[in-house]
Design an enzyme around this catalytic site. Structure first.
Site, PDB file in Angstrom:
ATOM      1  N   SER A 164      12.735   5.450  -2.010  1.00  0.00           N
ATOM      2  CA  SER A 164      12.017   5.675  -3.028  1.00  0.00           C
ATOM      3  C   SER A 164      11.444   7.056  -3.363  1.00  0.00           C
ATOM      4  O   SER A 164      11.232   7.795  -2.257  1.00  0.00           O
ATOM      5  CB  SER A 164      10.669   4.668  -3.401  1.00  0.00           C
ATOM      6  N   TYR A 176       3.218   0.600   0.076  1.00  0.00           N
ATOM      7  CA  TYR A 176       4.488   0.852  -0.379  1.00  0.00           C
ATOM      8  C   TYR A 176       4.974   2.373   0.027  1.00  0.00           C
ATOM      9  O   TYR A 176       6.174   2.517   0.313  1.00  0.00           O
ATOM     10  CB  TYR A 176       4.473   0.486  -1.633  1.00  0.00           C
TER      11      TYR A 176
END
Length: 317
Positions: A164, A176
């Site tokens: 990401s 995350y």
């Protein structure tokens, strides 16, 4: 001088374009295993590669997701149920893949499966949430890779790990981001260790895209739930005004998510079929023109740009 510099830059991009447009041969004989194919990037990539003629082995978490995918694709595509948090499930999937690829080995492994926790401040999350996210996004990815690696090495194939842009710039979503930074590090190590086996590793770093993980109603509901479960002393430290402003900021961010998922799957496909795949793919305009340049700025300047519009907690000093 500037003319010569411009000519050199133009020549560089021309040569890169020429190299990157070269495609590997015999694609119809190559097997690609993709995790997380129930929806989102994995589902779209499976359909995209199936149309391209590759032999897609799609791993879904649920039988419903697998059935829906089979209904949308050709008979070449096969599905298997996989839970990346369970060793026995990974072992069974590896044996299933081995039976299909035989002596040819596995050309492509795409580690796409992932989950997102509530989009809230790090202090609002329970430790169980941290463990769950790391289990899927990092530990699961590692275990699937290590289990499938002998098959990929046999084919001198490709491993594509979905990270990401939050694995390059830690903006919000503490655990995350941590899981995606781990994916980046694991991929870099693999690339260096496996270069002599002619196995190529690529990292795909999507920006903000509208998938099941960024669904507006689901995400905002999870934020409210997390806030309601926060201990009272933490609520007092931040205050209701902070939460309201934060909630609205997340809402505005989610509304700006791109709906063009092909920007991501096209990167994945290129990493699998190009003779010269890139090491990293930044997918999305926000990724390429905001977050990547931001990652090269001095830390103090990047901190200011990222946090200048954040609300202040009630007990800020």
């Amino acid at each position: 001088m500037w003319l010569y510099l411009a000519a050199l830059v133009g020549l560089y991009y021309l040569l890169r374009w020429y190299r990157e447009r070269q495609v590997v041969s015999d694609l119809r004989d190559k097997y690609v295993f993709i995790t997380g194919c129930d929806s989102g990037f994995g589902n779209l990539l499976a359909r995209q590669l199936d149309l391209r003629g590759l032999r897609v082995l799609a791993a879904c978490l649920t039988e419903k997701g697998a059935e829906q995918l089979r209904d949308q694709t050709s008979d070449r595509l096969e599905t298997v149920i996989l839970d990346v948090t369970k060793t026995e499930s990974i072992s069974a999937a590896t044996e299933w893949v081995k039976e299909r690829v035989g002596d040819r080995g596995l050309w492509g492994l795409v580690n796409n499966a992932g989950i997102f926790h509530p989009l809230c401040c790090t202090e609002w999350l329970k430790i169980e949430t941290y463990v769950d996210v790391l289990k899927v996004n990092l530990i699961g990815l590692m275990e699937v890779t290590l289990s499938m690696l002998p098959l990929v090495r046999k084919a001198q194939g490709r491993i594509v790990n979905v990270s990401s842009i939050l694995g390059r710039v830690a903006f919000f979503g503490g655990v995350y981001c941590s899981s995606k930074y781990g994916v980046e590090a694991f991929s870099d190590i693999l690339r260096r260790e496996l270069q002599h086996f002619r196995v190529k590793i690529s990292i795909v770093e999507p920006g903000y895209f509208r998938t099941g993980m960024t669904d507006l109603l689901w995400s905002l509901g999870r934020i409210k739930q997390a806030w309601e479960e926060v201990p009272s002393h933490i609520k007092e430290a931040y205050g209701q005004k902070f939460f309201d402003a934060y909630h609205n900021g997340v809402k505005q961010g989610l509304l700006r998510c791109s709906t063009n998922l092909n920007l991501v799957t096209d990167c994945m496909e290129h990493a699998l079929i190009s003779v010269h795949p890139r090491t990293r793919y930044s997918a999305g305009w926000d990724s390429q023109f905001f977050f990547i340049p931001l990652s090269y700025l001095p830390t103090s300047l990047a901190d200011y740009i990222l946090t200048r519009s954040w609300p202040k907690p009630a007990q800020a000093v």
